[in-house]
Design an enzyme around this catalytic site. Structure first.
Site, PDB file in Angstrom:
ATOM      1  N   GLN A   1       5.600 -11.956   6.721  1.00 24.47           N
ATOM      2  CA  GLN A   1       5.114 -12.726   7.861  1.00 24.47           C
ATOM      3  C   GLN A   1       4.571 -11.812   8.961  1.00 24.47           C
ATOM      4  O   GLN A   1       3.799 -12.254   9.801  1.00 24.47           O
ATOM      5  CB  GLN A   1       6.255 -13.592   8.406  1.00 24.47           C
ATOM      6  CG  GLN A   1       5.913 -14.417   9.648  1.00 24.47           C
ATOM      7  CD  GLN A   1       4.845 -15.471   9.396  1.00 24.47           C
ATOM      8  OE1 GLN A   1       4.819 -16.071   8.325  1.00 24.47           O
ATOM      9  NE2 GLN A   1       3.970 -15.684  10.381  1.00 24.47           N
TER      10      GLN A   1
ATOM     11  N   LEU B   1       6.839   2.692   1.335  1.00 28.30           N
ATOM     12  CA  LEU B   1       7.761   1.564   1.410  1.00 28.30           C
ATOM     13  C   LEU B   1       8.890   1.825   2.402  1.00 28.30           C
ATOM     14  O   LEU B   1       9.353   2.951   2.572  1.00 28.30           O
ATOM     15  CB  LEU B   1       8.356   1.265   0.030  1.00 28.30           C
ATOM     16  CG  LEU B   1       7.381   0.934  -1.106  1.00 28.30           C
ATOM     17  CD1 LEU B   1       8.146   0.395  -2.307  1.00 28.30           C
ATOM     18  CD2 LEU B   1       6.319  -0.053  -0.667  1.00 28.30           C
ATOM     19  N   HIS B   2       9.335   0.745   3.043  1.00 32.25           N
ATOM     20  CA  HIS B   2      10.447   0.778   3.980  1.00 32.25           C
ATOM     21  C   HIS B   2      11.297  -0.463   3.761  1.00 32.25           C
ATOM     22  O   HIS B   2      11.101  -1.213   2.794  1.00 32.25           O
ATOM     23  CB  HIS B   2       9.947   0.885   5.429  1.00 32.25           C
ATOM     24  CG  HIS B   2       8.889  -0.123   5.786  1.00 32.25           C
ATOM     25  ND1 HIS B   2       9.117  -1.488   5.786  1.00 32.25           N
ATOM     26  CD2 HIS B   2       7.588   0.028   6.152  1.00 32.25           C
ATOM     27  CE1 HIS B   2       8.021  -2.125   6.145  1.00 32.25           C
ATOM     28  NE2 HIS B   2       7.064  -1.232   6.362  1.00 32.25           N
TER      29      HIS B   2
ATOM     30  N   SER C   1       4.718   0.815   8.160  1.00 27.01           N
ATOM     31  CA  SER C   1       4.475   2.169   7.659  1.00 27.01           C
ATOM     32  C   SER C   1       3.855   3.047   8.733  1.00 27.01           C
ATOM     33  O   SER C   1       3.966   4.279   8.677  1.00 27.01           O
ATOM     34  CB  SER C   1       3.550   2.116   6.438  1.00 27.01           C
ATOM     35  OG  SER C   1       4.124   1.328   5.416  1.00 27.01           O
TER      36      SER C   1
ATOM     37  N   MET D   1       0.837  -1.194   0.000  1.00 25.84           N
ATOM     38  CA  MET D   1       0.000   0.000   0.000  1.00 25.84           C
ATOM     39  C   MET D   1       0.874   1.248   0.000  1.00 25.84           C
ATOM     40  O   MET D   1       0.449   2.326   0.423  1.00 25.84           O
ATOM     41  CB  MET D   1      -0.955  -0.005   1.192  1.00 25.84           C
ATOM     42  CG  MET D   1      -2.006  -1.078   1.108  1.00 25.84           C
ATOM     43  SD  MET D   1      -3.538  -0.694   1.986  1.00 25.84           S
ATOM     44  CE  MET D   1      -2.945  -0.489   3.661  1.00 25.84           C
TER      45      MET D   1
ATOM     46  N   HIS E   1       9.594  -3.801   3.050  1.00 28.74           N
ATOM     47  CA  HIS E   1       9.168  -3.981   1.659  1.00 28.74           C
ATOM     48  C   HIS E   1      10.374  -4.257   0.749  1.00 28.74           C
ATOM     49  O   HIS E   1      10.302  -5.086  -0.167  1.00 28.74           O
ATOM     50  CB  HIS E   1       8.446  -2.729   1.156  1.00 28.74           C
ATOM     51  CG  HIS E   1       7.190  -2.398   1.894  1.00 28.74           C
ATOM     52  ND1 HIS E   1       7.089  -1.328   2.741  1.00 28.74           N
ATOM     53  CD2 HIS E   1       5.986  -3.016   1.916  1.00 28.74           C
ATOM     54  CE1 HIS E   1       5.873  -1.273   3.240  1.00 28.74           C
ATOM     55  NE2 HIS E   1       5.181  -2.289   2.767  1.00 28.74           N
TER      56      HIS E   1
ATOM     57  N   ASP F   1       2.323  -9.650   8.827  1.00 32.22           N
ATOM     58  CA  ASP F   1       0.868  -9.743   8.723  1.00 32.22           C
ATOM     59  C   ASP F   1       0.494 -11.215   8.591  1.00 32.22           C
ATOM     60  O   ASP F   1       0.034 -11.678   7.540  1.00 32.22           O
ATOM     61  CB  ASP F   1       0.377  -8.936   7.529  1.00 32.22           C
ATOM     62  CG  ASP F   1       0.661  -7.454   7.688  1.00 32.22           C
ATOM     63  OD1 ASP F   1       0.098  -6.843   8.609  1.00 32.22           O
ATOM     64  OD2 ASP F   1       1.464  -6.919   6.903  1.00 32.22           O
TER      65      ASP F   1
ATOM     66  N   GLN G   1      -3.115 -12.246   7.621  1.00 32.96           N
ATOM     67  CA  GLN G   1      -3.317 -11.919   6.205  1.00 32.96           C
ATOM     68  C   GLN G   1      -2.657 -12.957   5.313  1.00 32.96           C
ATOM     69  O   GLN G   1      -3.263 -13.449   4.349  1.00 32.96           O
ATOM     70  CB  GLN G   1      -2.734 -10.529   5.920  1.00 32.96           C
ATOM     71  CG  GLN G   1      -2.654 -10.172   4.446  1.00 32.96           C
ATOM     72  CD  GLN G   1      -2.082  -8.794   4.218  1.00 32.96           C
ATOM     73  OE1 GLN G   1      -2.759  -7.807   4.462  1.00 32.96           O
ATOM     74  NE2 GLN G   1      -0.834  -8.714   3.762  1.00 32.96           N
TER      75      GLN G   1
END
Length: 334
Positions: A153, A30-31, A191, A27, A34, A155, A158
């Site tokens: 992992q 980014l960090h 984020s 979404m 990601h 999330d 999800q």
């Protein structure tokens, strides 16, 4: 490597494919977490030369998975910075569609249902969240047509639901989970970390500290159980060990062998102590849940559980809600 920014599915479909396509869904904002996903995708797809595959990063803030009062409007949108991070990590394409490209008829009338697993933990706190998440993941899988898709992992629920959807509905691509990336002090990268003040961030460290405390308790228990299996706790054996100065080891193995299985309860208790202390900090940590669950369905594991498990926590610090988890294995060497 130069990363191409595409806005429509037609543009993406027009690209010539010469190998595996690996997709990382985000979404935005980014960090390094990601970036780790993108680098892993690059390894899977190949280096992009000599007919190897490609890496596509999606950037789409999905309105369907934000509930009433959640942070859709203030969710950071930093596409230019995102493209730079994606490019440095090895992405070939950033696919950044507008809302009407993903939902051309407005909010979809037909959606993916997360089922009972989507009503637990995060689903109980955020009703409808996982239906919205699975709906957009299904849409983006169809739009990007990957061979493999990668998710973090961090999330965990999800990730479990996406794996279940892909399996149950025969999507026909591989789903890869990538371990959580943490800052040096243990805080899981998110984020939403940017919303935390300095004092809130110190309180937020309790999430990872609680998980590590539970993980340490679990590791100690598993080590004792392994020792008990290797050294049978008979009276004769205990006497022999005592004679050579190992009476403590004998006592440990005897105690573990005779104890009723209570591993999961002890793991929960160790994590809970840290969270209870954090609730008294300024600012305090407001716990949503602490759970030790089976990753196949996210139900709480029983005391005699063997196999994989996830220790998960969610809490608010100030106005920011954070989640974290670690994987555990019970009875690995039975």
């Amino acid at each position: 490597m130069t990363t191409t920014v595409l806005r429509t599915a037609d543009e993406l479909h027009a690209r010539v494919r010469t190998g595996r396509r690996a997709v990382v869904m985000t979404m935005g904002a980014l960090h390094e977490g990601h970036a780790t996903l993108i680098r892993t995708a690059r390894e899977i797809a190949g280096d992009g030369l000599a007919g190897d595959g490609e890496v596509v990063v999606t950037v789409f803030v999905n309105p369907l998975q934000f509930g009433a009062g959640e942070d859709l409007d203030r969710y950071p949108r930093t596409l230019d910075a995102d493209v730079k991070i994606a490019e440095q990590a090895g992405a070939d394409v950033v696919f950044a569609p507008a809302v009407d490209e993903v939902y051309p008829g407005g909010e979809p009338q037909v959606r993916i249902s997360a089922g009972p697993m989507g009503e637990r933990l995060e689903g109980s706190t955020r009703p409808g969240h996982f239906d919205g998440m699975l709906t957009v993941v299904a849409k983006l899988l169809h739009l990007t047509r990957p061979d493999v898709a990668l998710y973090g992992q961090k999330d965990a629920q999800q990730l479990a639901l996406i794996r279940r959807m892909v399996r149950d509905l025969n999507f026909g691509m591989e789903i890869v989970g990538v371990p959580t990336v943490r800052e040096a002090d243990g805080l899981a990268l998110s984020s939403r970390n940017r919303y935390l003040s300095a004092t809130e961030r110190r309180t937020a460290l309790a999430l990872s500290q609680a998980l590590f405390a539970g993980g340490d308790r679990h590791a100690a228990q598993e080590a004792l159980r392994a020792r008990a299996r290797e050294v049978p706790a008979t009276h004769a054996r205990a006497a022999a060990l005592s004679a050579i100065g190992e009476s403590r080891a004998a006592a440990d193995t005897h105690a573990v062998a005779k104890a009723a299985p209570g591993g999961p309860a002890a793991v929960r208790a160790a994590a809970r102590l840290v969270l209870d202390d954090a609730a008294r900090l300024k600012p305090p940590l407001a716990l949503d849940y602490l759970a030790l669950v089976d990753p196949s369905d996210f139900t709480e594991i029983p005391d005699d559980h063997t196999g994989e498990a996830v220790l998960a926590v969610a809490a608010r610090v100030g106005a920011t809600r954070l989640i974290d988890n670690i994987p555990l294995t019970f009875g690995a060497a039975s």
